[in-house]
Design a protein around this motif. Structure first.
Motif, PDB file in Angstrom:
ATOM      1  N   SER A 229       0.832  -1.199   0.000  1.00 39.48           N
ATOM      2  CA  SER A 229       0.000   0.000   0.000  1.00 39.48           C
ATOM      3  C   SER A 229       0.867   1.248   0.000  1.00 39.48           C
ATOM      4  O   SER A 229       0.630   2.198  -0.758  1.00 39.48           O
ATOM      5  CB  SER A 229      -0.924   0.007   1.225  1.00 39.48           C
ATOM      6  OG  SER A 229      -1.854  -1.059   1.169  1.00 39.48           O
TER       7      SER A 229
ATOM      8  N   ALA B 199       1.219   3.358  -3.494  1.00 42.82           N
ATOM      9  CA  ALA B 199       0.418   4.588  -3.412  1.00 42.82           C
ATOM     10  C   ALA B 199       1.227   5.779  -3.901  1.00 42.82           C
ATOM     11  O   ALA B 199       2.430   5.874  -3.687  1.00 42.82           O
ATOM     12  CB  ALA B 199      -0.034   4.812  -1.978  1.00 42.82           C
ATOM     13  N   GLY B 200       0.554   6.662  -4.533  1.00 45.14           N
ATOM     14  CA  GLY B 200       1.200   7.898  -4.960  1.00 45.14           C
ATOM     15  C   GLY B 200       1.956   7.783  -6.259  1.00 45.14           C
ATOM     16  O   GLY B 200       2.398   8.806  -6.806  1.00 45.14           O
TER      17      GLY B 200
ATOM     18  N   GLU C 171      -3.522   6.090  -9.116  1.00 44.56           N
ATOM     19  CA  GLU C 171      -4.792   6.554  -8.554  1.00 44.56           C
ATOM     20  C   GLU C 171      -5.977   5.958  -9.312  1.00 44.56           C
ATOM     21  O   GLU C 171      -7.107   6.018  -8.833  1.00 44.56           O
ATOM     22  CB  GLU C 171      -4.850   8.091  -8.596  1.00 44.56           C
ATOM     23  CG  GLU C 171      -4.818   8.708  -9.991  1.00 44.56           C
ATOM     24  CD  GLU C 171      -3.414   8.884 -10.543  1.00 44.56           C
ATOM     25  OE1 GLU C 171      -2.449   8.408  -9.887  1.00 44.56           O
ATOM     26  OE2 GLU C 171      -3.280   9.481 -11.626  1.00 44.56           O
TER      27      GLU C 171
ATOM     28  N   THR D  26      -6.960  -2.084  -5.290  1.00 45.77           N
ATOM     29  CA  THR D  26      -6.257  -3.286  -4.854  1.00 45.77           C
ATOM     30  C   THR D  26      -7.236  -4.218  -4.164  1.00 45.77           C
ATOM     31  O   THR D  26      -8.150  -3.783  -3.456  1.00 45.77           O
ATOM     32  CB  THR D  26      -5.104  -2.963  -3.878  1.00 45.77           C
ATOM     33  OG1 THR D  26      -5.619  -2.206  -2.783  1.00 45.77           O
ATOM     34  CG2 THR D  26      -4.004  -2.184  -4.570  1.00 45.77           C
TER      35      THR D  26
ATOM     36  N   TYR E 193      -3.265   6.342   3.054  1.00 46.79           N
ATOM     37  CA  TYR E 193      -3.028   6.398   1.614  1.00 46.79           C
ATOM     38  C   TYR E 193      -4.271   6.675   0.791  1.00 46.79           C
ATOM     39  O   TYR E 193      -4.161   7.085  -0.367  1.00 46.79           O
ATOM     40  CB  TYR E 193      -2.393   5.080   1.140  1.00 46.79           C
ATOM     41  CG  TYR E 193      -1.241   4.650   2.009  1.00 46.79           C
ATOM     42  CD1 TYR E 193      -1.327   3.518   2.821  1.00 46.79           C
ATOM     43  CD2 TYR E 193      -0.073   5.404   2.066  1.00 46.79           C
ATOM     44  CE1 TYR E 193      -0.283   3.149   3.641  1.00 46.79           C
ATOM     45  CE2 TYR E 193       0.980   5.039   2.902  1.00 46.79           C
ATOM     46  CZ  TYR E 193       0.859   3.907   3.687  1.00 46.79           C
ATOM     47  OH  TYR E 193       1.890   3.541   4.514  1.00 46.79           O
TER      48      TYR E 193
ATOM     49  N   LEU F  15      -6.355   4.658  -0.606  1.00 46.66           N
ATOM     50  CA  LEU F  15      -6.538   3.822  -1.785  1.00 46.66           C
ATOM     51  C   LEU F  15      -7.838   3.031  -1.685  1.00 46.66           C
ATOM     52  O   LEU F  15      -8.223   2.615  -0.598  1.00 46.66           O
ATOM     53  CB  LEU F  15      -5.386   2.821  -1.899  1.00 46.66           C
ATOM     54  CG  LEU F  15      -3.988   3.380  -2.155  1.00 46.66           C
ATOM     55  CD1 LEU F  15      -2.960   2.261  -2.024  1.00 46.66           C
ATOM     56  CD2 LEU F  15      -3.917   4.043  -3.518  1.00 46.66           C
TER      57      LEU F  15
ATOM     58  N   GLN G 188      -9.544  -0.179  -1.561  1.00 42.74           N
ATOM     59  CA  GLN G 188      -8.992  -1.491  -1.254  1.00 42.74           C
ATOM     60  C   GLN G 188     -10.099  -2.434  -0.804  1.00 42.74           C
ATOM     61  O   GLN G 188     -10.969  -2.062  -0.027  1.00 42.74           O
ATOM     62  CB  GLN G 188      -7.946  -1.351  -0.150  1.00 42.74           C
ATOM     63  CG  GLN G 188      -7.057  -2.556   0.034  1.00 42.74           C
ATOM     64  CD  GLN G 188      -5.842  -2.213   0.873  1.00 42.74           C
ATOM     65  OE1 GLN G 188      -5.892  -2.263   2.097  1.00 42.74           O
ATOM     66  NE2 GLN G 188      -4.747  -1.868   0.222  1.00 42.74           N
TER      67      GLN G 188
ATOM     68  N   LYS H   3      -0.896  14.287   3.731  1.00 39.92           N
ATOM     69  CA  LYS H   3      -2.237  14.076   3.175  1.00 39.92           C
ATOM     70  C   LYS H   3      -3.242  15.032   3.831  1.00 39.92           C
ATOM     71  O   LYS H   3      -4.087  15.629   3.158  1.00 39.92           O
ATOM     72  CB  LYS H   3      -2.664  12.624   3.423  1.00 39.92           C
ATOM     73  CG  LYS H   3      -4.029  12.270   2.842  1.00 39.92           C
ATOM     74  CD  LYS H   3      -4.341  10.795   3.084  1.00 39.92           C
ATOM     75  CE  LYS H   3      -5.762  10.519   2.621  1.00 39.92           C
ATOM     76  NZ  LYS H   3      -6.514   9.694   3.535  1.00 39.92           N
TER      77      LYS H   3
END
Lengths: 712, 323
Positions: free
Chosen positions: A426, A430-431, A436, A440, A464, A466, A468, B120
């Motif tokens: 992750s 990520a990034g 993006e 996952t 992150y 994401l 998921q 973030k």
């Protein structure tokens, strides 16, 4: 009375010793005709009378009271057989015929006993087979059922002959006594279960090997300590070391036998209300150096045996097991064991651990493969599939993070034993530019990791952001089935199968991947892989190809030749600057450590084959399925790190799974590979790069190869 | 301008150089016009009484703008917490404080991924990281001393790190480096208190344009204690620091025993410091056994005096007794 009878003396006055008077049912002449040796002993004065012998020895030795009958002489049940030898003998339903009995019954006609409870259906058992001479049909007018005599204990007869109980339940016989009169008498079936104590003057049997012949496999050692002492010594040196049963109908047994003179033919295992028969095809023979040493054996012979069978229905009802090992000369070795009862998963693991650990005469891997040919492999695969099927039914799914639209890909990662790879991937994925647009999906084959994975997926969503999905399985369903379950939860049309120990080397790999899918012809992107690199910087994978290992296994009568497929990586260990193996091109196969596939194509191929046990060879199998369907796998230049072998836990049981998988893969694909797919420069038309007219393209050179398993 | 300083431990609770420097910076920033500093200091389960049920970040002892980060579920290998509630509380804390600058003085007990989370939550804040030791580079407590032979380590690599931890494969350290560097990517500026550290981190891969040498600044407490007059013999030795393995207190005690073995007793060693509980088990036992034997002697016969921990403003007076 025994002291009187035990003494050899002049003929006694029976009037003075009424207890020595033979009963009416005892026909001394018939007894002596049926036992000529007794007649001879009597003539020598060793016994005072025929009945004297019967009371001292004949009863315990199951001596016949009359000469054996011919089948054609068998009259209606309860009537005296009409053999010439017995002509003139009184016929009475209350009178015992020439049969083995323990006690002489009184001459009264008993009421007909209640039939026994319905027994389980008979299984294929030699004991259910008719005797060499065909029996009369059960519905013959001559088979009017008489009441059994008082001396005939129907319950005891059925306990001693469980197959008769099943036949009775099937309606093949009207009563136990009916069976006895038709077959039991000629087959010398016991009327009662055999006594436990050793009989007087039993023939001396050869001593078994000393020190309880040590076993080599863990399960047999454990089971051997649980087993009670064996029944009367077999005539042939042998031992039954373990029986293991599982709830769904699995049976595994281990033992050894000195069957040099008369080979083992079949084994019958009986429990309470069931009998299972293991034929030669169910059995695997193996070397036992401990037995060789004990017997002083000098020739090659596989004294050891094990059998693994999965019966279609559950059969175990508890209690001990009686085992009959039948040799080709008719000898039967009897054993009684307390079986070990385990789950279906544990039984599978026991078998998979036993096979690679078994002693062999030749190369261990080759011999393990030889063992796995045919029925044993198929049984393991079938048993494992049933386990897998149950596991995937119990999948738990939870989603984290945002649910973006227009995803470019679904990255599917199968976890086993090492939860940390979820948060590591992750963080490191990520990034990255383009990532993006990817989701996952982590699927876990390790239920003990569930809580940690849920925590890490949650924290990952916070840190992150994401999208998921976490799929938690209640057991290890294996690589193939787990990935298939995960793919079912994907939200995009592009599936990426990625190992947990794979990380981006090109920071913008995701953007490149999206570009490749968008720009390249469909034939080049239905299924493709990528160059993968070791942590030391060298190349780990630039595609895969197939080679054969020709092996020989040692049999007693001959040397067997086998062919096993080996999967190799292009450029394994090559310098990072080498682009020979990283250039875009079609290849025979790609590693499952990184695969990108059109979801439609993946599903059309049926996803990963779920016959493989745990993991290994599913990736090559998928690629060959694709080739056989007309689409070659490709390599495109996206570079990632792969910490090969560090992404999961490997246990001893996985070694057995690898043997099964290699045998299965070789069996299924060896012939297909023969058609232009063998070697690093295959000639198969689908693997000819249509773009290879570039004069600057490097010539194909032999790839580096290594022996043994080569899977990412 | 709001500045959030993030510290490993609070010096009031656990003595240590990094937390002392961070706290003195916090106090110094308070005196600067236009600067509103905040302190967030971590604690661990060695201080259970300070953990309030259900809380993840709390105030500290009524002190203005000083907060405690109640570390939990911490992985000391990967330097991260798996407590989602703790991360959520931290994110909320950032949104509440809205610092313009977040200055990390450590990541241990906090989590190196807190840096990424900070970026973030506060995409425009400036993130500063001060390296007080080499924990980002070296898994061996950040000391860069090779475990198998005690030599100084000149540089890290997957294989060299594996040599210090033979049970772990090189790939483990390959991934560790990438894991930590990934999070450090969110940092705008790095500082180190020594030029030696600057070079080491440059060699490790930190962009030279983003890392600066800034010496540790401390409050000038002067020398209120008068120095003792010079004496004819210089036999008063002093140790000042944490009583952990890397500081070598146990080596000092072995030297004392060597002198005794030679019949030499005309000296004094004053041990000033704390945190013996953070020493390794063997080192702690060695020090405690020595202390016990020494304490059994009459006071006048003792050569080694354990003076305990000290406040920074008492340092001068303690050092005044030392030759």
């Amino acid at each position: 009375m025994s002291d009187i009878l035990a003494n050899r003396a002049d003929p006694i006055d029976l009037q003075s010793h009424p207890e020595l008077q033979p009963p009416d049912w005892f026909d001394e002449e018939a007894y002596l005709r049926a036992n000529p040796d007794v007649a001879e002993s009597l003539a020598n004065g060793e016994f005072r009378s025929a009945y004297h012998h019967f009371t001292l020895h004949g009863r315990d030795e199951y001596r016949p009271l009359r000469p054996r009958l011919e089948p054609s002489d068998t009259g209606p049940p309860g009537t005296e057989p009409q053999s010439a030898e017995t002509a003139g003998a009184e016929a009475s339903s209350a009178e015992p015929a020439d049969l083995d009995i323990l006690d002489a019954p009184p001459q009264t006609a008993p009421p007909r006993p209640e039939p026994p409870p319905t027994a389980s259906p008979p299984t294929a058992s030699p004991r259910n087979e008719p005797p060499p001479t065909a029996p009369r049909p059960a519905e013959s007018p001559r088979d009017a059922e008489p009441p059994p005599p008082e001396w005939f204990d129907e319950d005891a007869y059925l306990i001693a002959n469980p197959d008769v109980a099943r036949s009775l339940a099937n309606g093949e016989f009207r009563s136990p006594f009916h069976h006895f009169t038709l077959h039991g008498r000629e087959e010398r079936r016991p009327l009662r279960p055999r006594p436990k104590e050793t009989l007087v003057e039993r023939p001396q049997l050869p001593e078994p090997p000393p020190a309880a012949a040590p076993t080599t496999a863990a399960p047999t050692t454990a089971a051997a300590t649980e087993a009670p002492a064996p029944k009367p010594k077999p005539k042939v040196p042998s031992a039954l070391e373990a029986i293991i049963l599982s709830p769904s109908g699995g049976l595994f047994l281990v033992g050894w036998v000195n069957d040099l003179a008369s080979p083992l033919e079949w084994i019958e295992v009986a429990g309470s209300g069931w009998v299972q028969t293991l034929r030669e095809s169910n059995m695997t023979r193996l070397r036992r150096t401990d037995v060789e040493a004990a017997l002083g054996a000098g020739r090659i012979h596989r004294y050891g045996f094990f059998a693994f069978a999965c019966f279609p229905e559950p059969f175990d009802s508890g209690g001990n097991c009686e085992v009959l090992v039948h040799l080709s000369n008719g000898d039967e070795l009897e054993f009684e064991l307390s079986p070990r009862r385990v789950s279906d998963i544990e039984l599978r693991n026991i078998v998979l651990t036993y096979v690679p650990g078994a002693e062999v005469f030749g190369n261990r891997e080759v011999e393990a493969n030889a063992m796995l040919r045919g029925v044993l492999k198929d049984t393991i695969v079938r048993h494992n599939r049933a386990i897998t099927h149950d596991i995937v039914k119990g999948a738990y799914v939870e989603r984290f993070g945002p649910r973006p639209r227009n995803l470019k890909g679904s990255m599917v990662v199968c976890l086993y034993g090492k939860p940390q790879y979820l948060f590591l991937q992750s963080a490191l994925f990520a990034g990255g530019p383009g990532f993006e647009d990817y989701e996952t999906i982590y699927v876990s084959n390790s239920p003990e990791m569930a809580e940690q994975l849920l925590k890490d997926a949650h924290t990952g969503a916070i840190v992150y952001g994401l999208p998921q999905t976490l799929v938690l399985l209640p057991g290890n369903a294996g690589f193939g089935a787990a990935n298939n379950v995960a793919v079912a939860h994907a939200s995009s049309d592009r599936i990426l199968i990625v190992n947990p120990d794979v990380f981006p080397r090109d920071a913008d790999w995701a953007r490149k991947h999206t570009q490749i899918v968008a720009d390249c012809p469909e034939a080049q992107t239905q299924l493709f892989g990528a160059p993968l690199y070791y942590d030391d910087g060298s190349l780990m994978h630039g595609g895969m190809y197939f080679e054969y290992d020709k092996c020989v296994s040692l049999d007693e009568a001959q040397i067997g030749s086998h062919r096993l497929v080996r999967v190799e990586h292009y450029g394994k260990g090559a310098p990072a600057f080498s682009n020979r193996y990283t250039r875009t091109r079609p290849v025979p196969a790609i590693t499952g450590a990184f695969m990108s596939a059109s979801r439609a194509w993946y599903e059309k191929l049926g996803g990963f084959t779920e016959d493989f046990v745990f993991g290994h060879y599913e990736d090559a199998d998928l690629c060959l399925k694709s080739l056989s369907a007309g689409v070659a796998p490709w390599i495109h230049d996206l570079r990632l790190w792969h910490m090969e072998g560090k992404g999961s836990t490997r246990l001893a049981v996985h070694e057995g799974g690898s043997h099964v998988n290699r045998a299965l893969f070789s069996e299924r694909w060896a012939d297909f590979i023969d058609n232009g797919l063998q070697g690093p420069d295959p000639s198969h038309p689908l693997l000819q790069d249509p773009r290879e007219s570039d004069v600057d393209a490097p010539a194909r050179a032999p790839a580096s190869s290594s022996r043994g398993h080569a899977r990412a | 301008m709001k500045v959030l300083l993030i510290s490993l431990f609070h010096p009031e609770l656990v003595r240590g150089g990094a937390q002392q420097i961070c706290y003195e910076l916090f106090q110094g920033l308070k005196e600067q016009p236009g600067i509103e500093p905040f302190l967030l200091a971590s604690i661990d389960e060695s201080l259970p009484a300070l953990y309030k049920s259900g809380a993840r970040i709390t105030g500290f002892d009524g002190r203005d703008r000083e907060f405690l980060f109640l570390s939990r579920d911490y992985d000391y290998w990967w330097h991260r917490s798996s407590s989602a509630q703790l991360l959520e509380a931290y994110a909320e804390f950032l949104r509440e404080i809205e610092p313009d600058v977040v200055h990390f003085h450590h990541f241990m007990t906090l989590g190196v991924d807190l840096i990424t989370l900070t970026r973030k939550v506060l995409p425009t804040a400036r993130i500063v990281f001060t390296f007080h030791e080499f924990l980002a580079i070296c898994a061996a407590d950040g000391h860069m001393v090779r475990k198998h032979d005690g030599s100084l380590c000149t540089h890290a690599s997957a294989v060299r790190c594996h040599q210090c931890f033979p049970k772990l494969p090189p790939e483990q350290f390959f991934i560790r480096e990438r894991w930590i560097k990934k999070h450090l990517e969110a940092v705008d500026v790095f500082t180190t208190p020594s030029r030696f550290m600057l070079k080491t981190f440059n060699d490790w891969g930190i962009d030279p344009k983003r890392i600066f040498h800034v010496g540790n600044a401390q409050q000038n407490r002067g020398t209120s204690a008068a120095l003792a007059a010079p004496r004819s013999s210089s036999n008063r030795f002093g140790f000042f620091g944490q009583m952990v393995d890397a500081k070598g207190v146990h080596i000092l005690l072995r030297a004392v025993e060597n002198l005794w073995a030679q019949g030499f007793t005309d000296f004094v060693v004053e041990i000033n410091g704390d945190n013996l509980r953070y020493a390794s088990e063997s080192c702690r036992k060695e020090i405690e056994d020595f202390r016990e034997r020494e304490a059994a002697k009459p006071y006048a016969a003792r050569n080694v005096l354990f003076n305990g921990s000290y406040e920074v403003d008492r340092l001068a007076s303690r050092m005044a007794r030392i030759d």
